[in-house]
Motif scaffolding. Structure first.
Motif, PDB file in Angstrom:
ATOM      1  N   ILE A   1      33.967  54.405  51.496  1.00  0.00           N
ATOM      2  CA  ILE A   1      35.037  53.445  51.188  1.00  0.00           C
ATOM      3  C   ILE A   1      34.500  52.027  51.246  1.00  0.00           C
ATOM      4  O   ILE A   1      34.760  51.208  50.359  1.00  0.00           O
ATOM      5  N   ILE A   2      33.751  51.713  52.294  1.00  0.00           N
ATOM      6  CA  ILE A   2      33.175  50.370  52.429  1.00  0.00           C
ATOM      7  C   ILE A   2      32.222  50.106  51.259  1.00  0.00           C
ATOM      8  O   ILE A   2      32.163  48.989  50.725  1.00  0.00           O
ATOM      9  N   GLY A   3      31.486  51.112  50.818  1.00  0.00           N
ATOM     10  CA  GLY A   3      30.599  50.959  49.669  1.00  0.00           C
ATOM     11  C   GLY A   3      31.359  50.634  48.398  1.00  0.00           C
ATOM     12  O   GLY A   3      30.932  49.772  47.613  1.00  0.00           O
ATOM     13  N   TRP A   4      32.482  51.316  48.181  1.00  0.00           N
ATOM     14  CA  TRP A   4      33.294  51.037  46.994  1.00  0.00           C
ATOM     15  C   TRP A   4      33.848  49.615  47.034  1.00  0.00           C
ATOM     16  O   TRP A   4      33.846  48.908  46.029  1.00  0.00           O
ATOM     17  N   VAL A   5      34.323  49.197  48.191  1.00  0.00           N
ATOM     18  CA  VAL A   5      34.859  47.843  48.332  1.00  0.00           C
ATOM     19  C   VAL A   5      33.743  46.825  48.154  1.00  0.00           C
ATOM     20  O   VAL A   5      33.932  45.766  47.544  1.00  0.00           O
ATOM     21  N   ASP A   6      32.557  47.129  48.647  1.00  0.00           N
ATOM     22  CA  ASP A   6      31.425  46.215  48.526  1.00  0.00           C
ATOM     23  C   ASP A   6      31.015  46.012  47.073  1.00  0.00           C
ATOM     24  O   ASP A   6      30.439  44.978  46.725  1.00  0.00           O
ATOM     25  N   GLN A   7      31.315  46.966  46.199  1.00  0.00           N
ATOM     26  CA  GLN A   7      31.004  46.812  44.779  1.00  0.00           C
ATOM     27  C   GLN A   7      31.742  45.633  44.156  1.00  0.00           C
ATOM     28  O   GLN A   7      31.304  45.076  43.148  1.00  0.00           O
ATOM     29  N   LEU A   8      32.858  45.215  44.755  1.00  0.00           N
ATOM     30  CA  LEU A   8      33.606  44.081  44.231  1.00  0.00           C
ATOM     31  C   LEU A   8      32.797  42.794  44.296  1.00  0.00           C
ATOM     32  O   LEU A   8      33.042  41.857  43.531  1.00  0.00           O
ATOM     33  N   ASN A   9      31.819  42.724  45.208  1.00  0.00           N
ATOM     34  CA  ASN A   9      30.963  41.544  45.285  1.00  0.00           C
ATOM     35  C   ASN A   9      30.093  41.396  44.044  1.00  0.00           C
ATOM     36  O   ASN A   9      29.603  40.295  43.759  1.00  0.00           O
ATOM     37  N   ASP A  10      29.870  42.476  43.300  1.00  0.00           N
ATOM     38  CA  ASP A  10      29.035  42.436  42.105  1.00  0.00           C
ATOM     39  C   ASP A  10      29.794  41.934  40.872  1.00  0.00           C
ATOM     40  O   ASP A  10      29.183  41.654  39.845  1.00  0.00           O
ATOM     41  N   VAL A  11      31.095  41.818  40.958  1.00  0.00           N
ATOM     42  CA  VAL A  11      31.898  41.397  39.816  1.00  0.00           C
ATOM     43  C   VAL A  11      31.762  39.883  39.638  1.00  0.00           C
ATOM     44  O   VAL A  11      31.952  39.116  40.582  1.00  0.00           O
ATOM     45  N   ASN A  12      31.455  39.457  38.419  1.00  0.00           N
ATOM     46  CA  ASN A  12      31.309  38.037  38.120  1.00  0.00           C
ATOM     47  C   ASN A  12      32.690  37.414  37.928  1.00  0.00           C
ATOM     48  O   ASN A  12      33.409  37.730  36.987  1.00  0.00           O
ATOM     49  N   THR A  13      33.061  36.512  38.819  1.00  0.00           N
ATOM     50  CA  THR A  13      34.363  35.842  38.751  1.00  0.00           C
ATOM     51  C   THR A  13      34.193  34.331  38.607  1.00  0.00           C
ATOM     52  O   THR A  13      35.100  33.580  38.968  1.00  0.00           O
ATOM     53  N   ASP A  14      33.061  33.889  38.049  1.00  0.00           N
ATOM     54  CA  ASP A  14      32.778  32.454  37.960  1.00  0.00           C
ATOM     55  C   ASP A  14      33.805  31.704  37.124  1.00  0.00           C
ATOM     56  O   ASP A  14      34.213  30.602  37.472  1.00  0.00           O
ATOM     57  N   ASN A  15      34.220  32.262  35.999  1.00  0.00           N
ATOM     58  CA  ASN A  15      35.142  31.555  35.095  1.00  0.00           C
ATOM     59  C   ASN A  15      36.579  32.046  35.215  1.00  0.00           C
ATOM     60  O   ASN A  15      37.373  31.850  34.304  1.00  0.00           O
ATOM     61  N   ILE A  16      36.902  32.663  36.325  1.00  0.00           N
ATOM     62  CA  ILE A  16      38.250  33.184  36.539  1.00  0.00           C
ATOM     63  C   ILE A  16      39.023  32.226  37.441  1.00  0.00           C
ATOM     64  O   ILE A  16      38.576  31.875  38.530  1.00  0.00           O
ATOM     65  N   ILE A  17      40.185  31.808  36.974  1.00  0.00           N
ATOM     66  CA  ILE A  17      41.023  30.910  37.767  1.00  0.00           C
ATOM     67  C   ILE A  17      41.761  31.733  38.820  1.00  0.00           C
ATOM     68  O   ILE A  17      42.382  32.751  38.492  1.00  0.00           O
ATOM     69  N   PRO A  18      41.713  31.313  40.095  1.00  0.00           N
ATOM     70  CA  PRO A  18      42.433  32.062  41.139  1.00  0.00           C
ATOM     71  C   PRO A  18      43.931  32.085  40.852  1.00  0.00           C
ATOM     72  O   PRO A  18      44.501  31.123  40.350  1.00  0.00           O
ATOM     73  N   MET A  19      44.556  33.223  41.161  1.00  0.00           N
ATOM     74  CA  MET A  19      45.984  33.395  40.928  1.00  0.00           C
ATOM     75  C   MET A  19      46.692  33.587  42.256  1.00  0.00           C
ATOM     76  O   MET A  19      46.148  34.140  43.190  1.00  0.00           O
ATOM     77  N   ASN A  20      47.910  33.118  42.331  1.00  0.00           N
ATOM     78  CA  ASN A  20      48.724  33.413  43.501  1.00  0.00           C
ATOM     79  C   ASN A  20      49.873  34.346  43.143  1.00  0.00           C
ATOM     80  O   ASN A  20      50.694  34.689  43.977  1.00  0.00           O
ATOM     81  N   SER A  21      49.925  34.752  41.864  1.00  0.00           N
ATOM     82  CA  SER A  21      50.954  35.676  41.410  1.00  0.00           C
ATOM     83  C   SER A  21      50.446  36.375  40.151  1.00  0.00           C
ATOM     84  O   SER A  21      49.660  35.808  39.392  1.00  0.00           O
TER      85      SER A  21
END
Length: 96
Positions: A34-54
């Protein structure tokens, strides 16, 4: 993050779960996956993604009028009942 038996015991205490010793190795393996699957999220490139609150972009959505549009069909609904009396569903008694 390394998961070991001591961490699983501590998680069991914090979550108020009783984890038998014979299941400890299985829990270590499952939590490590489970921790390994969650850790895969660190590999996702989110540089040009605007943070959302909704998840809804526009919070000024029009509200619809709350009105009954399909009422007064009791007789049609009661036709689906296996047993009915005086316009009500009859169900088996479950409490004595």
């Amino acid at each position: 993050m390394a998961i070991d038996k001591e961490m699983v015991k501590r998680l069991g205490i914090l979550s108020r779960l009783r984890i038998p010793d014979e299941n400890m190795d299985e829990m270590v393996n499952e939590l490590t996956k489970i921790i390994g699957w969650v850790d895969q999220l660190n590999d996702v490139n989110t540089d040009n993604i605007i943070p959302m609150n909704s998840v809804v972009e526009d919070m000024n959505l029009p509200e619809r009028v709350d009105q009954v549009t399909d009422g007064n069909i009791r007789d049609d609904v009661i036709k689906n009942a296996p047993d009915q009396m005086d316009g009500y569903f009859l169900v088996p008694k479950v409490v004595e």
